[in-house]
Design an enzyme around this catalytic site. Structure first.
Site, short mmCIF file in Angstrom:
data_model
loop_
_atom_site.label_atom_id
_atom_site.label_comp_id
_atom_site.label_asym_id
_atom_site.label_seq_id
_atom_site.Cartn_x
_atom_site.Cartn_y
_atom_site.Cartn_z
N GLY A 1 -30.50 4.29 -1.87
CA GLY A 1 -29.67 4.16 -0.69
C GLY A 1 -28.95 5.44 -0.33
N ASP B 1 -28.44 -4.15 2.06
CA ASP B 1 -27.39 -4.13 3.09
C ASP B 1 -27.89 -3.60 4.43
OD1 ASP B 1 -25.70 -5.07 1.18
OD2 ASP B 1 -24.49 -3.25 0.99
N GLY C 1 -22.93 -6.96 1.33
CA GLY C 1 -22.69 -6.29 2.61
C GLY C 1 -21.36 -5.56 2.53
#
Length: 330
Positions: free
Chosen positions: A113, A138, A182
Protein backbone atom coordinates in the site's frame (compact mmCIF):
# COMPACT_ATOMS: atom_id res chain seq x y z
CA UNK A 1 20.25 -13.10 -21.23
CA UNK A 2 18.92 -14.46 -17.98
CA UNK A 3 16.94 -12.09 -15.83
CA UNK A 4 16.47 -12.29 -12.06
CA UNK A 5 13.26 -10.78 -10.75
CA UNK A 6 12.55 -10.32 -7.05
CA UNK A 7 9.11 -10.17 -5.41
CA UNK A 8 8.15 -8.98 -1.95
CA UNK A 9 4.86 -8.39 -0.13
CA UNK A 10 4.80 -5.69 2.53
CA UNK A 11 2.26 -4.28 5.00
CA UNK A 12 -0.84 -6.15 6.16
CA UNK A 13 -2.43 -9.23 4.62
CA UNK A 14 -4.82 -8.70 1.73
CA UNK A 15 -6.87 -10.91 -0.60
CA UNK A 16 -5.06 -11.36 -3.89
CA UNK A 17 -1.43 -11.36 -2.76
CA UNK A 18 -0.88 -14.98 -3.74
CA UNK A 19 -2.92 -14.53 -6.92
CA UNK A 20 -0.67 -11.65 -7.95
CA UNK A 21 2.52 -13.54 -7.05
CA UNK A 22 1.30 -16.46 -9.14
CA UNK A 23 0.35 -14.13 -12.00
CA UNK A 24 3.84 -12.62 -12.03
CA UNK A 25 5.46 -16.06 -12.10
CA UNK A 26 3.18 -17.33 -14.89
CA UNK A 27 3.86 -14.29 -17.04
CA UNK A 28 7.63 -14.47 -16.46
CA UNK A 29 7.84 -18.17 -17.30
CA UNK A 30 5.58 -17.73 -20.34
CA UNK A 31 7.68 -14.90 -21.69
CA UNK A 32 11.19 -15.90 -20.60
CA UNK A 33 11.07 -19.67 -20.09
CA UNK A 34 14.38 -20.89 -18.69
CA UNK A 35 15.86 -17.42 -19.02
CA UNK A 36 14.24 -16.10 -15.86
CA UNK A 37 14.95 -16.74 -12.21
CA UNK A 38 12.51 -15.60 -9.53
CA UNK A 39 13.72 -14.57 -6.09
CA UNK A 40 11.25 -14.41 -3.20
CA UNK A 41 12.03 -11.86 -0.49
CA UNK A 42 10.73 -13.01 2.93
CA UNK A 43 8.58 -10.75 5.09
CA UNK A 44 8.62 -7.59 3.02
CA UNK A 45 11.34 -4.99 3.40
CA UNK A 46 12.51 -6.76 6.56
CA UNK A 47 13.77 -9.59 4.36
CA UNK A 48 15.41 -7.13 2.00
CA UNK A 49 17.18 -5.46 4.94
CA UNK A 50 18.31 -8.74 6.52
CA UNK A 51 19.17 -10.63 3.33
CA UNK A 52 16.39 -13.18 3.84
CA UNK A 53 15.54 -14.41 0.35
CA UNK A 54 15.41 -17.60 -1.68
CA UNK A 55 15.30 -18.71 -5.28
CA UNK A 56 11.93 -20.09 -6.30
CA UNK A 57 10.80 -22.48 -9.01
CA UNK A 58 7.53 -23.30 -10.75
CA UNK A 59 6.50 -25.76 -8.04
CA UNK A 60 6.48 -22.93 -5.48
CA UNK A 61 3.65 -21.20 -7.33
CA UNK A 62 1.38 -24.18 -7.89
CA UNK A 63 -1.90 -24.25 -5.96
CA UNK A 64 -1.50 -20.82 -4.35
CA UNK A 65 -4.28 -19.07 -6.29
CA UNK A 66 -6.91 -20.14 -3.78
CA UNK A 67 -4.81 -19.47 -0.68
CA UNK A 68 -5.28 -16.39 1.49
CA UNK A 69 -2.33 -14.51 2.91
CA UNK A 70 1.04 -14.59 1.14
CA UNK A 71 3.54 -17.41 0.65
CA UNK A 72 6.36 -14.87 0.99
CA UNK A 73 5.26 -13.56 4.38
CA UNK A 74 4.70 -9.90 5.12
CA UNK A 75 5.73 -7.40 7.77
CA UNK A 76 5.28 -3.71 8.47
CA UNK A 77 8.53 -1.72 8.35
CA UNK A 78 8.16 2.00 9.23
CA UNK A 79 9.17 4.25 6.35
CA UNK A 80 10.48 6.91 8.73
CA UNK A 81 13.03 4.39 10.04
CA UNK A 82 14.49 3.62 6.63
CA UNK A 83 17.05 6.42 6.82
CA UNK A 84 17.79 5.98 10.53
CA UNK A 85 20.85 4.12 11.77
CA UNK A 86 19.73 2.55 15.03
CA UNK A 87 21.74 1.00 17.87
CA UNK A 88 22.43 -2.03 15.70
CA UNK A 89 24.28 0.28 13.30
CA UNK A 90 22.26 -0.90 10.31
CA UNK A 91 21.77 1.62 7.53
CA UNK A 92 18.57 0.12 6.19
CA UNK A 93 18.72 1.71 2.75
CA UNK A 94 22.31 0.54 2.29
CA UNK A 95 21.31 -2.93 3.55
CA UNK A 96 18.45 -3.18 1.04
CA UNK A 97 20.70 -2.07 -1.81
CA UNK A 98 23.29 -4.63 -0.73
CA UNK A 99 20.73 -7.46 -0.69
CA UNK A 100 19.43 -6.38 -4.11
CA UNK A 101 22.98 -6.63 -5.48
CA UNK A 102 23.85 -9.87 -3.64
CA UNK A 103 20.69 -11.52 -4.97
CA UNK A 104 21.68 -10.40 -8.48
CA UNK A 105 18.32 -8.78 -9.12
CA UNK A 106 17.52 -7.01 -12.38
CA UNK A 107 14.18 -5.80 -10.99
CA UNK A 108 12.17 -5.90 -7.77
CA UNK A 109 8.36 -6.02 -7.68
CA UNK A 110 6.88 -4.59 -4.47
CA UNK A 111 3.31 -5.49 -3.53
CA UNK A 112 1.81 -3.18 -0.93
CA UNK A 113 0.00 0.00 0.00
CA UNK A 114 0.98 3.60 0.61
CA UNK A 115 3.88 2.89 2.97
CA UNK A 116 5.24 0.14 0.73
CA UNK A 117 5.22 2.48 -2.24
CA UNK A 118 6.99 5.26 -0.34
CA UNK A 119 9.89 2.90 0.26
CA UNK A 120 9.69 1.57 -3.30
CA UNK A 121 10.00 5.12 -4.60
CA UNK A 122 12.96 5.71 -2.27
CA UNK A 123 14.74 2.61 -3.58
CA UNK A 124 14.16 3.66 -7.19
CA UNK A 125 15.76 7.02 -6.39
CA UNK A 126 18.73 5.04 -5.11
CA UNK A 127 19.16 3.53 -8.56
CA UNK A 128 17.32 0.22 -8.21
CA UNK A 129 14.79 -1.01 -10.76
CA UNK A 130 11.52 -1.03 -8.80
CA UNK A 131 7.92 -1.65 -9.87
CA UNK A 132 4.97 -1.25 -7.49
CA UNK A 133 1.74 -3.21 -7.43
CA UNK A 134 -0.97 -1.50 -5.35
CA UNK A 135 -2.77 -3.65 -2.79
CA UNK A 136 -5.08 -2.61 0.02
CA UNK A 137 -8.62 -3.60 0.87
CA UNK A 138 -9.20 0.05 1.85
CA UNK A 139 -8.84 1.09 -1.83
CA UNK A 140 -7.15 4.30 -0.70
CA UNK A 141 -4.01 4.67 -2.85
CA UNK A 142 -3.92 8.04 -4.56
CA UNK A 143 -4.63 8.11 -8.32
CA UNK A 144 -5.48 4.38 -8.38
CA UNK A 145 -9.14 3.70 -9.21
CA UNK A 146 -9.16 0.20 -7.70
CA UNK A 147 -6.66 -1.85 -5.74
CA UNK A 148 -6.65 -5.63 -5.65
CA UNK A 149 -8.30 -7.10 -2.57
CA UNK A 150 -10.95 -4.40 -2.36
CA UNK A 151 -13.61 -6.20 -4.37
CA UNK A 152 -13.13 -9.40 -2.38
CA UNK A 153 -13.52 -7.40 0.83
CA UNK A 154 -16.80 -5.90 -0.37
CA UNK A 155 -18.15 -9.31 -1.35
CA UNK A 156 -17.08 -10.80 1.98
CA UNK A 157 -19.16 -8.30 3.94
CA UNK A 158 -22.35 -9.71 2.38
CA UNK A 159 -22.80 -12.73 4.70
CA UNK A 160 -21.85 -10.61 7.73
CA UNK A 161 -24.48 -7.99 6.86
CA UNK A 162 -27.06 -10.72 6.36
CA UNK A 163 -26.19 -12.22 9.76
CA UNK A 164 -26.43 -8.78 11.40
CA UNK A 165 -29.81 -8.23 9.74
CA UNK A 166 -31.09 -11.61 10.92
CA UNK A 167 -29.94 -10.91 14.48
CA UNK A 168 -31.52 -7.46 14.41
CA UNK A 169 -34.88 -8.71 13.14
CA UNK A 170 -34.86 -11.57 15.63
CA UNK A 171 -35.19 -9.33 18.68
CA UNK A 172 -37.46 -6.37 19.57
CA UNK A 173 -35.60 -3.18 18.69
CA UNK A 174 -32.65 -5.22 17.53
CA UNK A 175 -29.61 -3.43 16.13
CA UNK A 176 -26.93 -5.12 14.04
CA UNK A 177 -23.66 -3.15 14.14
CA UNK A 178 -20.83 -4.04 11.74
CA UNK A 179 -17.30 -2.61 12.06
CA UNK A 180 -15.17 -2.88 8.90
CA UNK A 181 -11.72 -1.70 7.88
CA UNK A 182 -11.21 1.72 6.34
CA UNK A 183 -8.68 3.77 8.28
CA UNK A 184 -8.98 6.97 6.27
CA UNK A 185 -11.54 6.06 3.63
CA UNK A 186 -14.95 4.43 3.71
CA UNK A 187 -14.95 2.53 0.42
CA UNK A 188 -15.64 -0.91 1.92
CA UNK A 189 -18.56 0.34 4.03
CA UNK A 190 -19.96 2.47 1.21
CA UNK A 191 -19.77 -0.20 -1.50
CA UNK A 192 -21.10 -2.87 0.87
CA UNK A 193 -24.06 -0.59 1.56
CA UNK A 194 -24.71 -0.05 -2.14
CA UNK A 195 -24.54 -3.81 -2.68
CA UNK A 196 -26.85 -4.80 0.18
CA UNK A 197 -30.32 -3.43 0.92
CA UNK A 198 -30.19 -4.54 4.58
CA UNK A 199 -27.94 -1.64 5.65
CA UNK A 200 -29.79 1.38 7.07
CA UNK A 201 -26.87 3.53 8.28
CA UNK A 202 -23.44 3.84 6.66
CA UNK A 203 -20.82 5.79 8.66
CA UNK A 204 -17.54 6.70 6.94
CA UNK A 205 -14.51 8.93 7.70
CA UNK A 206 -15.25 11.29 4.81
CA UNK A 207 -18.61 12.36 6.28
CA UNK A 208 -18.50 13.35 9.98
CA UNK A 209 -21.68 12.63 11.92
CA UNK A 210 -23.07 13.67 15.29
CA UNK A 211 -24.72 11.48 17.90
CA UNK A 212 -27.39 13.75 19.37
CA UNK A 213 -27.53 17.14 17.65
CA UNK A 214 -28.35 18.29 14.12
CA UNK A 215 -30.62 17.22 11.32
CA UNK A 216 -28.73 14.01 10.62
CA UNK A 217 -27.80 13.06 14.20
CA UNK A 218 -27.51 9.28 14.53
CA UNK A 219 -29.40 8.52 17.75
CA UNK A 220 -32.59 10.56 17.11
CA UNK A 221 -32.73 9.03 13.64
CA UNK A 222 -32.18 5.56 15.10
CA UNK A 223 -35.04 6.14 17.56
CA UNK A 224 -37.38 7.06 14.69
CA UNK A 225 -36.23 3.99 12.76
CA UNK A 226 -36.86 1.63 15.69
CA UNK A 227 -40.36 3.03 16.26
CA UNK A 228 -41.16 2.52 12.60
CA UNK A 229 -39.44 -0.78 11.73
CA UNK A 230 -38.35 -2.29 15.08
CA UNK A 231 -34.82 -3.07 13.87
CA UNK A 232 -31.79 -1.43 12.22
CA UNK A 233 -28.45 -2.35 10.64
CA UNK A 234 -25.43 -0.03 10.91
CA UNK A 235 -22.08 -0.38 9.16
CA UNK A 236 -19.15 1.79 10.24
CA UNK A 237 -15.60 2.23 8.90
CA UNK A 238 -12.83 2.05 11.48
CA UNK A 239 -11.79 5.65 10.79
CA UNK A 240 -15.27 7.14 11.13
CA UNK A 241 -16.37 9.22 14.10
CA UNK A 242 -12.91 9.87 15.53
CA UNK A 243 -14.01 13.41 16.41
CA UNK A 244 -16.41 11.92 18.96
CA UNK A 245 -13.54 10.87 21.23
CA UNK A 246 -12.27 13.31 23.84
CA UNK A 247 -8.60 12.72 23.06
CA UNK A 248 -6.70 11.94 19.88
CA UNK A 249 -5.19 8.48 19.73
CA UNK A 250 -1.45 8.50 20.35
CA UNK A 251 -0.93 4.89 19.32
CA UNK A 252 0.57 3.94 15.96
CA UNK A 253 1.01 0.66 14.12
CA UNK A 254 4.39 -0.69 13.04
CA UNK A 255 4.13 1.23 9.76
CA UNK A 256 3.77 4.49 11.64
CA UNK A 257 0.06 4.92 10.84
CA UNK A 258 -2.08 6.39 13.61
CA UNK A 259 -4.23 3.73 15.26
CA UNK A 260 -7.74 5.09 15.60
CA UNK A 261 -9.97 4.64 18.60
CA UNK A 262 -12.33 1.69 18.13
CA UNK A 263 -15.47 3.40 16.84
CA UNK A 264 -17.33 0.08 16.60
CA UNK A 265 -17.02 -0.71 20.30
CA UNK A 266 -17.69 2.95 21.14
CA UNK A 267 -20.97 2.93 19.20
CA UNK A 268 -21.98 -0.42 20.69
CA UNK A 269 -21.53 0.88 24.23
CA UNK A 270 -22.97 4.33 23.47
CA UNK A 271 -26.11 2.99 21.80
CA UNK A 272 -26.65 0.49 24.63
CA UNK A 273 -26.32 3.24 27.28
CA UNK A 274 -28.54 5.59 25.27
CA UNK A 275 -31.23 2.90 25.07
CA UNK A 276 -31.28 2.56 28.87
CA UNK A 277 -31.38 6.33 29.38
CA UNK A 278 -34.21 6.67 26.86
CA UNK A 279 -36.16 3.68 28.24
CA UNK A 280 -35.88 1.91 24.89
CA UNK A 281 -35.60 -1.85 25.30
CA UNK A 282 -33.02 -2.53 22.61
CA UNK A 283 -30.38 -5.16 21.84
CA UNK A 284 -27.09 -4.48 20.02
CA UNK A 285 -25.34 -7.35 18.23
CA UNK A 286 -21.78 -6.38 17.30
CA UNK A 287 -19.79 -7.84 14.38
CA UNK A 288 -16.13 -7.13 13.56
CA UNK A 289 -15.03 -9.23 10.56
CA UNK A 290 -11.93 -7.11 9.79
CA UNK A 291 -9.18 -9.74 9.92
CA UNK A 292 -11.47 -12.50 8.67
CA UNK A 293 -12.06 -10.47 5.50
CA UNK A 294 -8.49 -9.44 4.76
CA UNK A 295 -7.12 -12.97 5.20
CA UNK A 296 -9.41 -14.49 2.56
CA UNK A 297 -8.25 -15.64 -0.89
CA UNK A 298 -9.31 -13.32 -3.70
CA UNK A 299 -12.64 -13.97 -5.39
CA UNK A 300 -12.94 -14.74 -9.11
CA UNK A 301 -12.99 -11.26 -10.61
CA UNK A 302 -10.36 -10.00 -8.17
CA UNK A 303 -8.10 -12.91 -9.17
CA UNK A 304 -8.51 -11.96 -12.84
CA UNK A 305 -7.65 -8.36 -11.92
CA UNK A 306 -4.53 -9.57 -10.08
CA UNK A 307 -3.49 -11.56 -13.16
CA UNK A 308 -3.88 -8.48 -15.36
CA UNK A 309 -1.82 -6.30 -13.03
CA UNK A 310 0.84 -9.00 -12.79
CA UNK A 311 1.16 -9.34 -16.56
CA UNK A 312 1.56 -5.59 -17.01
CA UNK A 313 4.16 -5.53 -14.24
CA UNK A 314 6.18 -8.21 -16.04
CA UNK A 315 6.00 -6.29 -19.34
CA UNK A 316 7.26 -3.23 -17.46
CA UNK A 317 10.08 -5.20 -15.88
CA UNK A 318 11.22 -6.62 -19.21
CA UNK A 319 11.14 -3.10 -20.69
CA UNK A 320 13.52 -2.02 -17.88
CA UNK A 321 11.01 0.45 -16.43
CA UNK A 322 11.47 1.69 -12.89
CA UNK A 323 9.74 3.93 -10.36
CA UNK A 324 6.29 3.04 -11.73
CA UNK A 325 3.06 1.69 -10.25
CA UNK A 326 0.86 -0.71 -12.20
CA UNK A 327 -2.73 0.31 -11.59
CA UNK A 328 -6.19 0.84 -12.98
CA UNK A 329 -6.59 4.54 -13.80
CA UNK A 330 -9.53 6.04 -15.73
Amino acid sequence: MKKRVGILTSGGDCPGLNATIRGVAKALYARMGDNVEIVGIANGYSGLINGDYREMNEDDFRGILTLGGTILGTKRTPFKMMRVVEDDNIDKVAAMKRTYKEAGLDCLLCLGGNGTHKTANLLSQEGLNIIGLPKTIDNDINYIDKTFGFETAVYATGPVISAAHNEAKGAPNGIGLIHVMGRDSGFIAAYATLANTHVNYCLIPEDPFSLYDGEHALLPSLERRLKLRKHAVIIVSEGAGQHLFKEDSEKRDKSGNKLHHNIGEFLRDTITAWGKESNIDLTVKYFDPSYLIRSLPSNGTDSVFCEMLAQHAVHCAMAVCTDVVIGHWN
